[in-house]
Motif scaffolding. Structure first.
Motif, short mmCIF file in Angstrom:
data_model
loop_
_atom_site.label_atom_id
_atom_site.label_comp_id
_atom_site.label_asym_id
_atom_site.label_seq_id
_atom_site.Cartn_x
_atom_site.Cartn_y
_atom_site.Cartn_z
N ALA A 149 -3.93 -0.20 -2.16
CA ALA A 149 -4.69 0.98 -1.76
C ALA A 149 -3.73 2.14 -1.61
O ALA A 149 -2.53 1.94 -1.38
CB ALA A 149 -5.46 0.74 -0.45
N ALA B 11 -4.37 3.35 4.55
CA ALA B 11 -4.51 2.46 3.39
C ALA B 11 -4.51 1.00 3.82
O ALA B 11 -5.28 0.19 3.28
CB ALA B 11 -3.38 2.72 2.39
N LEU B 12 -3.66 0.65 4.79
CA LEU B 12 -3.65 -0.72 5.29
C LEU B 12 -5.00 -1.09 5.90
O LEU B 12 -5.52 -2.20 5.68
CB LEU B 12 -2.55 -0.90 6.34
CG LEU B 12 -1.16 -1.30 5.86
CD1 LEU B 12 -0.22 -1.40 7.05
CD2 LEU B 12 -1.19 -2.62 5.10
N THR C 271 -7.47 -2.01 3.34
CA THR C 271 -7.30 -3.30 2.68
C THR C 271 -7.68 -4.48 3.56
O THR C 271 -7.80 -5.60 3.08
CB THR C 271 -5.84 -3.51 2.24
OG1 THR C 271 -5.00 -3.57 3.40
CG2 THR C 271 -5.36 -2.38 1.35
N PRO D 73 -0.21 -0.57 -6.12
CA PRO D 73 -0.57 -0.63 -4.70
C PRO D 73 -2.00 -1.15 -4.53
O PRO D 73 -2.87 -0.89 -5.36
CB PRO D 73 -0.44 0.82 -4.23
CG PRO D 73 -0.57 1.64 -5.47
CD PRO D 73 0.00 0.81 -6.58
N VAL E 186 0.86 -1.17 0.00
CA VAL E 186 0.00 0.00 0.00
C VAL E 186 0.90 1.23 0.00
O VAL E 186 2.09 1.16 0.33
CB VAL E 186 -0.96 0.04 1.20
CG1 VAL E 186 -1.85 -1.20 1.22
CG2 VAL E 186 -0.22 0.18 2.51
#
Length: 382
Positions: A144, A363-364, A367, A142, A85
């Motif tokens: 996200a 972002a993590l 996901t 990526p 990400v």
């Protein structure tokens, strides 16, 4: 019959999510028996799930150990390299990105210069090119992209108001970038992401109630309440309005010192403070006095927030974090005298990376639902 089939499918997905969650959170590899015990399902069920996760690339086998009866027991771990990400910080003068794998380990750091007077479209174009360059460097798209930007940012990723970036107010930034970037995009206020980064990788690990003061070319607050960044009723939490006496009055001692030492040099308030820090660290007593006066001014302002908020920690971030103990110690001393329950005061160790790191964490989190459902990772090269 269809209902029963749906129930079975849902149960399988839930069990897969539970197994994968256990693998992600473990620091050591796990056997099938250990996974079955933690998830509280049968060993054959875990074995079937692990076969799927191995095939989809979310898990990997990492050796065997002898069981109690001499039979080799396979061990498994989460495959953090299954995806990446990207966390992105959008400022007036710079774009900064941090790429992390699915375990949160930083695998990439990149910066690019931009200009304050860019139009919104020019800045969006620059972000699009920058993300493409980062993706090419990573060798994969990526999963996200988290984006931190200055301004009031609502829950949809729209910049409600921005006094720093031209054309940014009213911009549906998350929607705009989602149309330009071939990955899910999530957008949040930069200072809320900075305090999230401190909780994840900085001074506030395992802290639940934290006040983060960002002070540089602007000043704002980030608040962690009950372990979560606080947004506020209008998504404007932490925005510090212009004071009648001027927002930068607290920087007066540092600016006066810098002007007295180098009258012909024009400096912003933040630059004047950094100049005073350097001189004080070199032993200049006038600089030390200016830094102490700056610290007391900040502490007096912080008291009005620290009292009603009752945080366990105050973090000094932004460019003022470079002051370290020169700035932190007088603030701590003042809060110790004036607060019923004085919080611990620290300088951020993440520096200019804090917003990008917080964006990567965002972002993590985005996901996690996809990972939990064990979707096949996108490992296509760019």
């Amino acid at each position: 019959m269809n209902q029963h089939g749906g129930d079975a499918s849902l149960l399988r997905r839930l069990n897969s999510a539970a197994v994968l969650r256990v693998l992600r959170n473990r620091t050591a590899a796990a056997t099938l028996t250990e996974l079955a015990q933690q998830v509280q399902v049968s060993r054959p069920t875990v074995e079937t799930i692990m076969d799927e996760l191995l095939e989809q690339g979310w898990a990997e086998e990492c050796g065997q150990e002898r069981g109690q009866r001499g039979r080799p027991a396979k061990r498994y771990r989460f495959r953090a390299s299954a995806g990446r990400v990207l966390g992105l910080s959008v400022g007036a003068y710079r774009l900064q990105a941090v790429g992390v794998d699915l375990s949160g380990q930083v695998t990439q750091s990149r910066k690019a210069a931009i200009f304050p007077d860019m139009t919104a479209d020019e800045r969006l174009d620059a972000i699009e090119r920058f993300v493409a360059d980062c993706s090419e460097e990573l060798g994969q798209r990526p999963m996200a992209v988290g984006v931190g930007t200055t301004g009031v940012v609502d829950g949809t990723g729209r910049v409600v108001k921005s006094s720093v970036l031209p054309g940014w107010s009213g911009l549906p930034l998350q929607e705009e970038l989602s149309g330009r970037i071939s990955a899910p995009v999530v957008v949040e206020n930069d200072v809320r992401l900075a305090v999230l980064a401190e909780q994840w990788r900085g001074a506030a690990v395992e802290r639940m109630d934290v006040l983060y003061l960002f002070a540089g070319n602007r000043m704002s607050l980030g608040m962690l309440i009950g372990g979560k960044p606080y947004r506020g009723a209008h998504s404007a939490s932490g925005e510090i309005a212009e004071h009648a006496t001027g927002l930068w009055q607290v920087f007066g001692p540092a600016m006066d010192f810098a002007t007295a030492v180098e009258p012909g040099e024009l400096r912003s308030p933040a630059q004047a403070a950094e100049f005073a820090f350097d001189k004080a660290a070199a032993g200049d007593p006038r600089a030390a006095e200016a830094v102490t006066a700056l610290a007391v001014g900040l502490a007096e302002s912080l008291v009005t927030v620290v009292g009603p908020f009752d945080p366990e920690m105050v973090i000094i971030g932004g460019s003022l974090s470079s002051g370290g103990a020169l700035l932190v110690d007088p603030i701590q001393e003042h809060l110790n005298r004036t607060c019923l329950y004085p919080p611990e005061v620290v300088a951020s160790g993440l520096g200019s990376d804090s917003v990008a790191i917080g964006a990567a964490r965002l972002a993590l989190e985005h996901t996690e639902s996809d990972i939990a459902l064990a979707h096949k990772p996108d490992i296509a090269t760019v």
